[in-house]
Scaffold this active site. Structure first.
Site, short mmCIF file in Angstrom:
data_model
loop_
_atom_site.label_atom_id
_atom_site.label_comp_id
_atom_site.label_asym_id
_atom_site.label_seq_id
_atom_site.Cartn_x
_atom_site.Cartn_y
_atom_site.Cartn_z
N ALA A 72 29.93 35.39 34.09
CA ALA A 72 29.53 36.29 33.02
C ALA A 72 28.04 36.21 32.67
O ALA A 72 27.63 36.69 31.63
CB ALA A 72 30.37 36.00 31.78
N ASP A 73 27.25 35.64 33.55
CA ASP A 73 25.81 35.52 33.30
C ASP A 73 25.02 35.84 34.57
O ASP A 73 24.25 35.03 35.06
CB ASP A 73 25.49 34.11 32.80
CG ASP A 73 24.10 33.98 32.21
OD1 ASP A 73 23.48 35.01 31.88
OD2 ASP A 73 23.63 32.83 32.08
#
Length: 97
Positions: A72-73
């Protein structure tokens, strides 16, 4: 990891279990060092930038639509292209959904 098993062409650094400079513990994760460059610099090491982009796109589609859990990054600081193998490497799974 599902990413590697799926044949996506993406690699995740191995966890180092024996003490090196910092000993692994329940609060410290130690992973292997990967000598690589940012995806935007992949042409400098002879990697095909189109393949790098397709590999990343396919890997994130696999994570989101098939596995249901994803990195998610996703920014250039969390991705490398390995100098030796030209494989795409994802780093820093500290944020996953």
């Amino acid at each position: 990891a599902n990413l590697e098993a799926s044949g996506s062409g993406v690699r995740v650094p191995r966890v180092v279990r024996e003490p090196a400079v910092v000993a692994p513990s329940s609060s410290v994760l130690v992973m292997e060092y990967v000598d690589g460059v940012r995806p935007t610099e992949s042409v400098q090491i002879g990697a095909d930038p189109g393949r790098v982009i397709r590999t990343l796109s396919d890997a994130f589609a696999q994570q989101i639509f098939a596995d249901g859990i994803f990195h998610a990054d996703p920014h250039a600081g969390n991705m490398l292209v390995d100098r030796a193998t030209k494989a795409v490497v994802l780093l820093d799974f500290g944020l996953a959904k």
